[in-house]
Design a protein around this motif. Sequence first.
Motif, PDB file in Angstrom:
ATOM      1  N   GLY A 112       1.050  -1.221   0.008  1.00 44.41           N
ATOM      2  CA  GLY A 112       0.181   0.294   0.446  1.00 44.41           C
ATOM      3  C   GLY A 112       0.613   1.292   0.266  1.00 44.41           C
ATOM      4  N   MET A 113       2.018   1.113  -0.176  1.00 45.75           N
ATOM      5  CA  MET A 113       3.002   1.923  -0.199  1.00 45.75           C
ATOM      6  C   MET A 113       3.289   2.207  -1.565  1.00 45.75           C
ATOM      7  N   ASN A 147      -6.274   5.050   5.312  1.00 46.98           N
ATOM      8  CA  ASN A 147      -5.938   5.535   6.524  1.00 46.98           C
ATOM      9  C   ASN A 147      -6.406   5.857   7.567  1.00 46.98           C
ATOM     10  N   CYS A 184      -0.509   5.284   4.050  1.00 50.13           N
ATOM     11  CA  CYS A 184      -0.916   3.596   3.175  1.00 50.13           C
ATOM     12  C   CYS A 184      -1.519   5.104   1.650  1.00 50.13           C
ATOM     13  N   PHE A 211      -3.520  -1.241   4.230  1.00 52.37           N
ATOM     14  CA  PHE A 211      -2.320  -1.494   4.273  1.00 52.37           C
ATOM     15  C   PHE A 211      -1.871  -2.298   5.478  1.00 52.37           C
TER      16      PHE A 211
END
Length: 490
Positions: A222-223, A361, A379, A383
Amino acid sequence: MNRSLYSKLIFEHSRSGRRGTDLPRRPWADAMLHLPAALMRGEAPALPEVDEPTVARHYTNQSTNNFGVDTGFYPLGSCTMKYNPKLSDALAADPVISRLHPAQPASTVQSALEIYWTLQRALSEIGGMEEFTLNPFAGAHGELTGLMVIHAYHDSREDYARTRVIVPDSAHGTNPASAHVAGYEVVEVKSLPDGTVDVDDLRSKLDATIAAVMMTNPNTVGMFEKNIPEIAEMVHAAGALLYYDGANLNPMLGVARPGDMGFDVMHINLHKTFSTPHGGGGPGAGPVGVRKGLEEFLPVPRVVKNSDGSFDVIDRCDSSLGRVSAWFGNYTVFIRALAYILSLGAEGVAKVGPLATLNANYVMNALKDLYLLPIPGPCKHEFVFDGLIDKSGGVTTLNVAKRLLDLGFHAPTIYFPLLFHESLMIEPTETESRETLDAFIAAMRQIAGEAAENPEFVKSAPHDTPVVHPDDTQAALTPKLTYKDLQDGI
């Protein structure tokens, strides 16, 4: 096993002599007398004897044991299980559309071809690509098709030394599998502690044997891959192409386009990003897009728009990689995807990514005091937690997932990605309300409290589902596949 009246197995409703129908004898029944004796049964088949209301109620109640996006929250990380609008389903089911035949002459299906062409153009605009094919039947099929395009490109340049594909260690399992099927050797590149690709490790593996680098952005944890401009420059300088796995395109809508990031080839999972049915083995669609200069390698058939505004089908192209599917792919899935895009409009599509990111988030920050967040910071669409922070009670991610079923929620993805031992991967999507997210957060917090106060209760979950806590190992090794198995205790 839940033994409420209508959740029993159908054989348990059986009563000797009970019938749901009473058909009159027909003249042709006498024909049975002339069948060879070897083909005749010696005894009646062991079928349940039940009345029609019982059958109807049994199967209707059994159907409610299936969990889907229409029955509840489905936060399956990396799979984007968003709500499927019923308007899209209604349009796809219209007989004018559903009864078309792909062998009809192009002149008789101009509207259908226009739908196909319009979706191609919409996806090209959204993805920042020159052209799309809609032919692949699924995301993995799209990956394979995209890699075949890359193969055709290198072959056209007589660059036959490029026999390897680089894949990050956090990639979806289909990436290395698709590369192998396409005839490539897979080279793994490491991830940094923040989940992004190790640029130095990638640089050391780029040489004249690399055909492509496959990436997902945002990545599997998720980054966002913040170094993507540098990576794209490195890959292209080495003579390779950059492939975009579109599984995580959802948070990019309205924010960024893969083509603008430097990707050359991409696939889109219509069931993830554009809200078409997902799961159960289909129907699926994995359209593949390419940058300018690669469109000649796309598979056929292709729908094109003529100068007079009519539409036609190209069935042959010397540089094309050929066919990858029968006919034109899953046409009714395209109807649903285009209906979703047009109903949102450009303004609505641009809100999808930010809302998906906001929801993820929101949930992450509401739970990170109880669940271990191995990669801190904002993120994108999803996440990953590494299980509970307090592991003293021995409650695992699997236990948390099973307890969620008792509380009315489908479990998130567990034990993937493999970067963390107790991965719990959560993706809320943009279609869920704050009330739904708050209820999920409350359930997750409740489970964390139970894990601390009464861990054995969580370990023995689920308690209230039709099939309660099974022995996972025995269920896999000695499954009970028939009612007789259950009776005999096999």
